[in-house]
Design a protein around this motif. Structure first.
Motif, mmCIF file in Angstrom:
data_model
loop_
_atom_site.group_PDB
_atom_site.id
_atom_site.type_symbol
_atom_site.label_atom_id
_atom_site.label_comp_id
_atom_site.label_asym_id
_atom_site.label_seq_id
_atom_site.Cartn_x
_atom_site.Cartn_y
_atom_site.Cartn_z
ATOM 1 N N GLN A 31 0.853 -1.177 0.000
ATOM 2 C CA GLN A 31 0.000 0.000 0.000
ATOM 3 C C GLN A 31 0.889 1.226 0.000
ATOM 4 O O GLN A 31 1.768 1.362 0.843
ATOM 5 C CB GLN A 31 -0.872 0.029 1.246
ATOM 6 C CG GLN A 31 -1.816 -1.119 1.391
ATOM 7 C CD GLN A 31 -2.574 -1.015 2.716
ATOM 8 O OE1 GLN A 31 -2.877 0.068 3.188
ATOM 9 N NE2 GLN A 31 -2.847 -2.152 3.315
ATOM 10 N N HIS A 104 -5.849 4.139 11.932
ATOM 11 C CA HIS A 104 -6.769 4.634 10.905
ATOM 12 C C HIS A 104 -7.585 5.794 11.453
ATOM 13 O O HIS A 104 -7.591 6.065 12.648
ATOM 14 C CB HIS A 104 -7.679 3.509 10.407
ATOM 15 C CG HIS A 104 -8.462 2.843 11.492
ATOM 16 N ND1 HIS A 104 -9.633 3.354 11.981
ATOM 17 C CD2 HIS A 104 -8.225 1.707 12.193
ATOM 18 C CE1 HIS A 104 -10.105 2.556 12.928
ATOM 19 N NE2 HIS A 104 -9.259 1.543 13.078
ATOM 20 N N SER A 105 -8.278 6.474 10.569
ATOM 21 C CA SER A 105 -9.143 7.587 10.961
ATOM 22 C C SER A 105 -10.189 7.108 11.949
ATOM 23 O O SER A 105 -10.708 5.993 11.838
ATOM 24 C CB SER A 105 -9.860 8.167 9.737
ATOM 25 O OG SER A 105 -8.944 8.568 8.774
ATOM 26 N N ASP A 107 -13.164 7.964 12.110
ATOM 27 C CA ASP A 107 -14.475 7.812 11.473
ATOM 28 C C ASP A 107 -14.569 6.587 10.572
ATOM 29 O O ASP A 107 -15.554 6.402 9.870
ATOM 30 C CB ASP A 107 -14.836 9.072 10.690
ATOM 31 C CG ASP A 107 -13.886 9.347 9.534
ATOM 32 O OD1 ASP A 107 -12.772 8.781 9.526
ATOM 33 O OD2 ASP A 107 -14.258 10.127 8.639
ATOM 34 N N ARG A 108 -13.552 5.727 10.573
ATOM 35 C CA ARG A 108 -13.543 4.510 9.760
ATOM 36 C C ARG A 108 -13.333 3.295 10.661
ATOM 37 O O ARG A 108 -12.707 3.383 11.712
ATOM 38 C CB ARG A 108 -12.428 4.549 8.717
ATOM 39 C CG ARG A 108 -12.531 5.688 7.752
ATOM 40 C CD ARG A 108 -13.745 5.522 6.862
ATOM 41 N NE ARG A 108 -13.817 6.616 5.919
ATOM 42 C CZ ARG A 108 -14.924 7.041 5.385
ATOM 43 N NH1 ARG A 108 -16.062 6.473 5.675
ATOM 44 N NH2 ARG A 108 -14.924 8.039 4.542
ATOM 45 N N ALA A 109 -13.817 2.151 10.212
ATOM 46 C CA ALA A 109 -13.733 0.930 11.013
ATOM 47 C C ALA A 109 -12.375 0.251 10.928
ATOM 48 O O ALA A 109 -12.005 -0.517 11.809
ATOM 49 C CB ALA A 109 -14.824 -0.048 10.586
ATOM 50 N N SER A 110 -11.624 0.515 9.851
ATOM 51 C CA SER A 110 -10.333 -0.148 9.686
ATOM 52 C C SER A 110 -9.455 0.673 8.756
ATOM 53 O O SER A 110 -9.920 1.595 8.084
ATOM 54 C CB SER A 110 -10.521 -1.549 9.090
ATOM 55 O OG SER A 110 -10.954 -1.447 7.746
ATOM 56 N N ALA A 112 -8.156 -0.409 6.039
ATOM 57 C CA ALA A 112 -8.556 -0.718 4.666
ATOM 58 C C ALA A 112 -9.622 0.256 4.165
ATOM 59 O O ALA A 112 -9.689 0.548 2.977
ATOM 60 C CB ALA A 112 -9.069 -2.147 4.572
ATOM 61 N N GLU A 113 -10.443 0.793 5.063
ATOM 62 C CA GLU A 113 -11.510 1.723 4.696
ATOM 63 C C GLU A 113 -11.078 3.183 4.802
ATOM 64 O O GLU A 113 -11.799 4.073 4.376
ATOM 65 C CB GLU A 113 -12.721 1.506 5.603
ATOM 66 C CG GLU A 113 -13.338 0.138 5.485
ATOM 67 C CD GLU A 113 -14.457 -0.072 6.491
ATOM 68 O OE1 GLU A 113 -14.888 0.910 7.139
ATOM 69 O OE2 GLU A 113 -14.893 -1.212 6.641
ATOM 70 N N SER A 114 -9.945 3.430 5.390
ATOM 71 C CA SER A 114 -9.509 4.788 5.684
ATOM 72 C C SER A 114 -8.696 5.401 4.549
ATOM 73 O O SER A 114 -7.904 4.719 3.903
ATOM 74 C CB SER A 114 -8.661 4.773 6.963
ATOM 75 O OG SER A 114 -8.266 6.075 7.320
ATOM 76 N N GLN A 115 -8.880 6.691 4.325
ATOM 77 C CA GLN A 115 -8.051 7.422 3.371
ATOM 78 C C GLN A 115 -6.858 8.058 4.073
ATOM 79 O O GLN A 115 -5.976 8.604 3.429
ATOM 80 C CB GLN A 115 -8.876 8.504 2.668
ATOM 81 C CG GLN A 115 -9.959 7.944 1.760
ATOM 82 C CD GLN A 115 -9.392 7.051 0.661
ATOM 83 O OE1 GLN A 115 -8.457 7.422 -0.034
ATOM 84 N NE2 GLN A 115 -9.936 5.858 0.519
ATOM 85 N N ARG A 151 -3.854 8.145 1.573
ATOM 86 C CA ARG A 151 -3.718 7.049 0.603
ATOM 87 C C ARG A 151 -3.272 7.642 -0.727
ATOM 88 O O ARG A 151 -3.810 8.648 -1.187
ATOM 89 C CB ARG A 151 -5.049 6.323 0.456
ATOM 90 C CG ARG A 151 -4.946 4.994 -0.243
ATOM 91 C CD ARG A 151 -6.265 4.260 -0.212
ATOM 92 N NE ARG A 151 -6.675 3.825 1.105
ATOM 93 C CZ ARG A 151 -6.203 2.739 1.719
ATOM 94 N NH1 ARG A 151 -5.290 1.987 1.147
ATOM 95 N NH2 ARG A 151 -6.647 2.404 2.920
#
Length: 155
Positions: A31, A104-105, A107-110, A112-115, A151
């Motif tokens: 990544q 991670h942010s 406001d995100r669960a993981s 992988a979902e975070s910017q 990201r």
């Protein structure tokens, strides 16, 4: 039923798709993140993450060992190392880092979902708590640095 003429054609089609499959595997294994904080821009530059390492913009890397499936985002730096990064800087100054947290942010669960990625560096003997993998909280014992990234391609 497959004819003798169709078998070679299927082989060549599958062979032609192989590079696409390999490219997706490599992309999933790595990544890329763009430095977004002034500290990240000055010390680490852009980074690339793999399952077992973080690679910094100058090509140096830290080998990481996951602390377990029950603690995603928490890694031990192994072997102990303190690489020189951009502009002669190091992650924690003269003390080598002992743990890395990929947070991670909030406001995100993981991740992988975070910017956004918050790379937290610790140099204490004890692993940071699992709560350190969310947001930019820096109150855990042994904390020494925070670097923020977006990201790659997210801008």
């Amino acid at each position: 039923m497959t004819t003798a003429a169709e078998t070679p054609m299927r082989f060549w089609i599958l062979l032609g798709l192989l590079p696409l499959a390999l490219t997706e595997t490599v992309q999933a294994a790595s990544q890329d993140w763009t430095a977004s904080s002034t500290t990240a821009m000055a010390i680490t530059g852009d980074i690339s993450l793999a399952d077992d390492r973080v690679v910094f913009q100058n090509g140096t890397s830290l080998e990481l060992q996951a602390l377990g499936h029950d603690r995603p985002g928490l890694y031990r730096v192994t072997p102990e190392q303190n690489p020189e990064l951009l502009n002669g800087n190091r992650l924690c100054g003269k003390q080598p880092p002992t743990f890395i947290v990929l947070a991670h942010s909030a406001d995100r669960a993981s991740l992988a979902e975070s910017q956004s990625l918050h790379l937290k560096v610790f140099n204490g003997p004890e692993a940071p708590p699992a709560a350190a993998t969310v947001g930019m909280d820096t109150s855990a014992p042994g904390f020494c640095a925070l670097f923020n990234y977006e990201r790659a391609g997210a801008r």
